[in-house]
Scaffold this motif. Structure first.
Motif, short mmCIF file in Angstrom:
data_model
loop_
_atom_site.label_atom_id
_atom_site.label_comp_id
_atom_site.label_asym_id
_atom_site.label_seq_id
_atom_site.Cartn_x
_atom_site.Cartn_y
_atom_site.Cartn_z
N VAL A 135 0.07 7.30 13.27
CA VAL A 135 -0.25 8.04 14.55
C VAL A 135 0.67 9.11 14.68
CG1 VAL A 135 -0.53 7.91 16.90
CG2 VAL A 135 -1.46 5.94 15.89
N LEU A 136 1.96 8.82 14.56
CA LEU A 136 2.94 9.96 14.85
C LEU A 136 3.01 11.08 13.53
CD1 LEU A 136 5.88 8.00 16.05
CD2 LEU A 136 4.44 9.46 17.35
N GLY A 137 2.00 10.53 12.33
CA GLY A 137 1.96 11.65 11.40
C GLY A 137 2.88 11.36 10.31
N ASN A 138 3.79 10.40 10.30
CA ASN A 138 4.76 10.27 9.69
C ASN A 138 4.50 9.31 8.50
OD1 ASN A 138 7.21 9.50 8.13
ND2 ASN A 138 8.38 9.28 9.86
N HIS A 139 3.64 9.75 7.41
CA HIS A 139 2.96 9.07 6.40
C HIS A 139 3.80 8.11 5.65
CE1 HIS A 139 -0.90 11.58 7.04
NE2 HIS A 139 -0.72 10.86 8.06
N ARG A 140 4.89 8.94 5.04
CA ARG A 140 5.76 8.15 4.11
C ARG A 140 6.43 6.93 4.77
NH1 ARG A 140 10.37 11.01 3.38
NH2 ARG A 140 11.70 9.31 3.82
N GLU A 141 7.05 6.95 6.00
CA GLU A 141 7.54 5.82 6.78
C GLU A 141 6.43 4.80 6.87
OE1 GLU A 141 10.64 4.00 7.88
OE2 GLU A 141 10.69 6.03 6.96
N SER A 142 5.04 5.19 7.30
CA SER A 142 3.95 4.28 7.69
C SER A 142 3.67 3.40 6.33
CB SER A 142 2.67 5.22 8.11
OG SER A 142 1.70 4.11 8.02
N ASN A 143 3.79 4.30 5.23
CA ASN A 143 3.65 3.35 3.75
C ASN A 143 4.53 2.62 3.66
OD1 ASN A 143 1.51 3.43 1.43
ND2 ASN A 143 3.52 3.93 0.38
N ASN A 144 5.64 2.85 4.04
CA ASN A 144 7.07 1.78 3.57
C ASN A 144 6.96 0.42 4.66
OD1 ASN A 144 8.34 3.71 2.08
ND2 ASN A 144 9.58 4.29 3.33
N MET A 145 6.34 0.68 5.51
CA MET A 145 5.91 -0.44 6.61
C MET A 145 4.57 -1.36 6.01
SD MET A 145 8.30 -0.66 8.92
CE MET A 145 9.42 0.54 8.82
N VAL A 146 3.56 -0.56 5.65
CA VAL A 146 2.38 -1.15 5.37
C VAL A 146 2.32 -2.05 4.25
CG1 VAL A 146 -0.34 -1.05 5.21
CG2 VAL A 146 1.09 0.63 6.92
N VAL A 147 2.84 -1.30 3.14
CA VAL A 147 2.96 -2.28 1.75
C VAL A 147 3.55 -3.44 2.00
CG1 VAL A 147 3.55 -1.89 -0.68
CG2 VAL A 147 2.62 0.05 0.35
N PRO A 148 4.83 -3.50 2.35
CA PRO A 148 5.17 -4.93 2.37
C PRO A 148 4.53 -5.84 3.45
CG PRO A 148 6.84 -3.45 3.58
CD PRO A 148 5.79 -2.47 2.74
N ALA A 149 3.95 -5.29 4.49
CA ALA A 149 3.30 -6.05 5.54
C ALA A 149 2.02 -6.74 4.65
CB ALA A 149 2.58 -5.32 6.62
N MET A 150 1.45 -5.88 3.94
CA MET A 150 0.10 -6.44 3.01
C MET A 150 0.76 -7.49 2.33
SD MET A 150 -2.85 -6.01 2.88
CE MET A 150 -4.41 -6.03 1.56
N GLN A 151 1.93 -7.39 1.49
CA GLN A 151 2.26 -8.35 0.46
C GLN A 151 2.70 -9.65 1.35
OE1 GLN A 151 5.65 -6.14 -1.10
NE2 GLN A 151 4.45 -5.31 -2.70
N LEU A 152 3.07 -9.55 2.21
CA LEU A 152 3.34 -10.63 3.22
C LEU A 152 2.38 -11.35 3.45
CD1 LEU A 152 5.93 -12.16 3.96
CD2 LEU A 152 6.24 -10.85 5.84
N ALA A 153 1.24 -10.39 4.18
CA ALA A 153 0.30 -11.00 4.61
C ALA A 153 -0.70 -11.98 3.50
CB ALA A 153 -0.87 -10.07 5.26
N SER A 154 -0.54 -11.34 2.40
CA SER A 154 -1.35 -12.11 1.15
C SER A 154 -0.59 -13.32 0.85
CB SER A 154 -1.51 -11.41 -0.21
OG SER A 154 -1.85 -9.75 0.36
N LYS A 155 0.62 -13.36 1.01
CA LYS A 155 1.37 -14.57 0.60
C LYS A 155 1.29 -15.90 1.56
CE LYS A 155 5.91 -15.47 0.70
NZ LYS A 155 7.38 -14.98 0.76
N ILE A 156 0.92 -15.11 2.79
CA ILE A 156 0.88 -16.39 4.13
C ILE A 156 -0.22 -17.22 3.95
CG2 ILE A 156 0.55 -16.59 6.51
CD1 ILE A 156 2.50 -14.08 6.99
N PRO A 157 -1.59 -17.06 3.58
CA PRO A 157 -2.24 -15.84 3.76
C PRO A 157 -2.86 -15.59 5.34
CG PRO A 157 -3.85 -17.27 2.80
CD PRO A 157 -2.56 -18.04 2.97
#
Length: 592
Positions: free
Chosen positions: A490-512
């Motif tokens: 939302v703040l337009g900081n795409h790189r930082e956003s990507n750094n958060m979302v990728v590990p979130a997705m990996q962890l969510a798939s592991k849980i699942p």
């Protein structure tokens, strides 16, 4: 039996033959309860000697209590056995008081147990067992002071009659009570030392270690420390394996008071599965939780064929409560709903079980309502649960979830502010649970996000991440990462956003965790689109589409089940009419 010797022997042989036959039917697999009862009933009209008559009433009462729902008949036989001989009288009193408790007549059970305790001082095994039983009754009624007094008496009595083992069992139970009354670490350390230096026989030593380790593990889990608990849990799992290789009959204790066990070996196995499920659910290893739940339910199914002990139904309900929460996270709402209905069925069979689990049942229905987006019903379920609970941790858990409902509804600011004040993680947080405090920070972050106060939201979410990383709370970590990712997007900081979302997705798939996967894939799609990565955006969109389809199908299936009507139940005992028709869990429900 007053005739000549031969007549007495002859008189006894028909009795023994009927008893042998009854026992054969009782231990058949599955038990032939009707035939067993017929054999025992055939004894009574033939006027056996008084001792035999008393024992037959006891056995009839016991079989009817353990294997049928016929409480009235069981009570009648046990009441006839009570005025009789020592060995019969105490067992009858113990069973009868259990029966009274099942029917929620605790006030009838207590004087019966007190009287039996008074007159059993010369019979160490029964004296200890009855003291233990009365202490448990007081615990159920939240009268911890009386429970502690009785356990203290039991520990001292067992020491005087020379049973260190039983004395220590009482001390461990006392520790369990005092854990609820005061700071527990010094007590745990002391008990740990005593268990390790224990010189008794191997079965006793391992049995005490299981008791002690269960106390330790549940202490950590209550505190929401799922990483710190791992060494104790591993020890507990090794310990139960050792116990299952030892044979009780090889080492019979010489002191009758030593025969007292805090829990039978088979029940201990289920209990260890149960705490493993609790751990896996809290830590977010949901496939492991599923595996151990299946094992435990199979074991319970076998045990319940031979024994309807109330503790087995309690284990079953607690297991189902945990697996229902897992199913809601993994996107299996329809199955969760059928299992909620199963819990209702178990609670219908026992008023005591219902009074102990009513708040949990309404909480689970509230969580189900959130998952199918019925927010008004969720609010009603959580409000009912709050009214019914006296348990601090459960109260905090319900308030946290109710706050999330108000945040989603977006127009309940006054109620929301007062709720958030009651679970403020920055000062005077009402419980010592690490996990619940981390969740309270997350809820604050979510609220700040919805209000557009992004810097404040980031502060709260970083607190959650710090706490959830420290104790491996995978689900909270995944939720915080994806919400932070959303804020940076939302703040337009795409790189930082990507750094958060990728590990979130990996962890969510592991849980699942299905809803975090849905959220992450939508964010990845939008992020990649904004950065001009058409291929990655397409792949994320495809993933999002798949998750949406799965969740939608499950949503439609759950809402079309007759059990879905349970969401409107907020008063009195669980309704009968919504019970499982024929879904995947019905065959299991009818077996258990």
């Amino acid at each position: 039996g007053s005739g000549s010797g031969g007549g007495a022997a002859g008189g006894e042989s028909w009795y023994l033959a009927l008893l042998g036959l009854a026992e054969h039917f009782r231990t058949s697999s599955p038990p032939k309860v009707r035939l067993c009862v017929h054999c025992l009933q055939a004894v009574l009209p033939r006027k056996p000697p008084a001792r035999m008559e008393a024992r037959t009433h006891l056995q009839l009462g016991s079989v009817l209590y353990h294997h049928t729902r016929n409480g009235d008949q069981a009570r009648g036989h046990l009441e006839k056995a009570i005025p009789q001989f020592e060995d019969v009288k105490f067992e009858a009193a113990s069973l009868l008081s259990e029966l009274y408790c099942q029917e929620n007549s605790v006030d009838t059970a207590k004087p019966l147990l007190r009287k039996a305790i008074q007159i059993s001082q010369q019979t160490p095994y029964w004296h200890c067992r009855l003291l233990f039983q009365l202490a448990q009754l007081h615990t159920l009624e939240k009268d911890l002071v009386s429970a502690c007094d009785l356990l203290g008496v039991g520990a001292e009595y067992a020491r005087v009659v020379g049973s260190e083992y039983t004395s220590f069992s009482f001390k461990l139970q006392l520790l369990l009570m005092e854990r609820k009354l005061q700071e527990v670490h010094p007590l745990l350390t002391l008990c740990g030392q005593i268990v390790e230096n224990w010189q008794g026989n191997p079965i006793q030593k391992e049995s005490l270690r299981v008791f002690f380790l269960v106390l330790q593990v549940t202490h950590y889990l209550d505190a929401g420390q799922v990483k710190s608990v791992k060494p104790c849990l591993k020890q507990l799992q090794q310990c139960i394996q050792t116990i299952s290789t030892l044979h009780d009959d090889e080492i019979l204790p010489s002191n009758p008071a030593d025969l007292f066990h805090w829990l039978p070996k088979e029940h201990m196995c289920v209990l260890v599965y149960l705490v493993t499920v609790m751990h896996s659910m809290q830590a977010g290893y949901l496939e492991k939780a599923q595996k151990y739940t299946d094992k435990a339910l199979m074991q319970l199914e076998k045990l319940k064929m031979l024994d309807c002990s109330p503790i087995l139904s309690s284990f079953q309900v607690i297991l189902l409560e945990h697996i229902i929460m897992c199913r809601l996270v993994t996107g299996h709402k329809a199955t969760a709903l059928q299992e909620i209905s199963q819990v209702c069925q178990l609670c219908q069979q026992s008023p005591r079980l219902f009074s102990n689990h009513a708040a949990q049942l309404h909480t689970l229905l509230g969580l189900y309502c959130i998952s199918v987006n019925c927010m008004d019903n969720a609010e009603a379920q959580f409000t009912t649960a709050l009214r019914l609970t006296t348990h601090q941790e459960l109260w905090a858990f319900i308030v946290t979830n109710l706050a999330s409902v108000y945040i989603r509804e977006g127009n309940r600011h006054q109620e929301l502010y007062s709720l958030l004040e009651r679970i403020n993680p920055d000062h005077n947080f009402p419980v010592s649970s690490h996990c619940l405090r981390a969740a309270a920070f997350y809820i604050r972050g979510l609220f700040s996000f919805f209000q557009g106060r992004y810097n404040e939201a980031k502060r709260f979410l970083r607190e959650t991440l710090k706490m959830s990383n420290a104790e491996d709370l995978n689900r909270l970590t995944a939720c915080s990462l994806v919400l932070l990712g959303h804020i940076f997007y939302v703040l337009g900081n795409h790189r930082e956003s990507n750094n958060m979302v990728v590990p979130a997705m990996q962890l969510a798939s592991k849980i699942p965790d299905m809803s975090v996967q849905l959220w992450s894939s939508a964010l990845l799609r939008d992020l990649n689109k904004a950065c001009g990565n058409a291929m990655d955006a397409h792949e994320a969109a495809q993933m999002h589409q798949n998750f949406s389809q799965q969740l939608l199908q499950d949503h439609i299936e759950a809402c079309s089940l007759p059990e879905h009507n349970l969401i409107t139940w907020t008063d009195g005992p669980p309704p009968v009419q919504f019970q499982a028709q024929n879904g995947p869990t019905t065959s299991l429900a009818s077996l258990l």
